[in-house]
Design a protein around this motif. Structure first.
Motif, PDB file in Angstrom:
ATOM      1  N   GLN A   1      -1.180  -3.129  -5.017  1.00 40.90           N
ATOM      2  CA  GLN A   1      -1.439  -1.733  -4.686  1.00 40.90           C
ATOM      3  C   GLN A   1      -0.925  -1.405  -3.292  1.00 40.90           C
ATOM      4  O   GLN A   1      -0.322  -0.327  -3.062  1.00 40.90           O
ATOM      5  CB  GLN A   1      -2.961  -1.461  -4.781  1.00 40.90           C
TER       6      GLN A   1
ATOM      7  N   ASP B   1      -4.185  -7.696  -7.278  1.00 40.68           N
ATOM      8  CA  ASP B   1      -4.159  -6.258  -7.545  1.00 40.68           C
ATOM      9  C   ASP B   1      -4.148  -5.468  -6.234  1.00 40.68           C
ATOM     10  O   ASP B   1      -3.445  -4.445  -6.113  1.00 40.68           O
ATOM     11  CB  ASP B   1      -5.374  -5.853  -8.393  1.00 40.68           C
TER      12      ASP B   1
ATOM     13  N   GLU C   1       1.983   1.249  -2.418  1.00 44.34           N
ATOM     14  CA  GLU C   1       1.740   2.319  -1.459  1.00 44.34           C
ATOM     15  C   GLU C   1       2.782   2.290  -0.330  1.00 44.34           C
ATOM     16  O   GLU C   1       3.244   3.349   0.129  1.00 44.34           O
ATOM     17  CB  GLU C   1       0.322   2.190  -0.883  1.00 44.34           C
TER      18      GLU C   1
END
Length: 291
Positions: free
Chosen positions: A260, A256, A264
């Motif tokens: 992420q 995760d 980003e």
């Protein structure tokens, strides 16, 4: 001399019986009678009757004492004939009182006769039961501890009084108990009587109980060991499951996090490209305005 002879006879008899391997027992007639409700009730009524007789005797004594006291007080004013007459009257009352006491409380008086009437049927019942016990349990001799026979010592295990008492009470309850209940009670009593008569039975039962207790303790120890082993296995299995779960959760968290970070980074690239496109568009507009 009589007691010495009886003691000697009992001692010699017991020695002879012991040498022959015979069984000797005894009962306490007074103990058995005192434990019987029917005897206690009849005895209470007899004592109440005797108490009434005693009160009657006390009244007669007081009457005689009063006559004696009155005679002493009035002696100085009475004639010789009157004194003799009163003395004879008092003497007659005293004789009547002694006769009354003998009639009620003498060796062959009402109290003794009524007590014998009360006791004899119970004694006959006890004697019959003693004979049955002697025959069924192979006794060669059974004494009555409450009789004139002096017994210096008697071991409790030779006392069959409670056997006799149980038989009498069981007979009284026979109508209220089922055949199975009577049979179960007789079997239970027989075990208790056997244990009392022969201490070796109790010792064997004690040894058996101790062995059974040891077996039970061993089983319990084994069961505890199995339970402890299982608990340890369950603990390790739980730790392994928790470790695996934590590893999965850690891997998922790491995935995760990386996802992420990638999102980003892509978002930044998009924003940078857009910013670069906007800058170039602005430069083109600025150049166009200058021309």
């Amino acid at each position: 001399m009589k007691n010495y002879f009886l003691i000697t006879l009992l001692t010699v008899s017991s020695f002879v019986f012991a040498q022959q391997g015979s069984k000797v027992g005894y009962i306490d007639m007074n103990y058995i009678l005192e434990k019987l409700p029917s005897y206690a009730e009849a005895k209470n009524k007899l004592e109440q009757r005797a108490s009434g007789w005693k009160q009657e005797i006390e009244l007669k004594k007081k009457e005689i004492e009063k006559l004696k006291k009155d005679l002493e007080t009035e002696r100085v004013i009475l004639t010789k004939e009157m004194i003799v007459e009163r003395e004879e009257e008092i003497k007659k009352l005293e004789v009547d009182l002694l006769d009354f006491q003998e009639k009620r409380f003498g060796h062959k008086g009402d109290l003794a006769v009524q007590r014998a009437t009360l006791v004899k049927p119970l004694q006959d019942q006890i004697f019959n039961i003693v004979q049955d016990i002697a025959e069924n349990r192979k006794y060669d001799l059974i004494f009555d501890k409450a009789s004139d026979l002096s017994i210096l010592f008697a071991a409790e295990r030779f006392d069959v009084s409670n056997m006799v008492l149980r038989e009498i009470l069981r007979a009284e309850k026979k109508e209220t108990l089922t055949k199975k209940q009577l049979k179960d009670q007789e079997a239970k009593d027989k075990i208790a009587d056997d244990r009392k008569e022969d201490p070796r039975i109790a010792e064997k039962e004690k040894e058996k109980e101790e062995k059974q207790q040891q077996i039970q303790n061993t089983k319990e120890e084994r069961q505890r060991a199995l339970e402890e082993k299982k608990a340890e296995s369950d603990r390790k299995r739980q730790e392994l499951l928790e470790a695996r779960k934590k590893a999965i959760e850690d891997r998922k968290a790491e995935a995760d996090r990386k996802r992420q970070e990638l999102q980003e980074a892509r978002q930044r690239q998009i924003e940078e490209r857009k910013a670069e496109a906007d800058r170039k568009r602005q430069e083109l507009e600025d150049n166009k305005n200058k021309n």
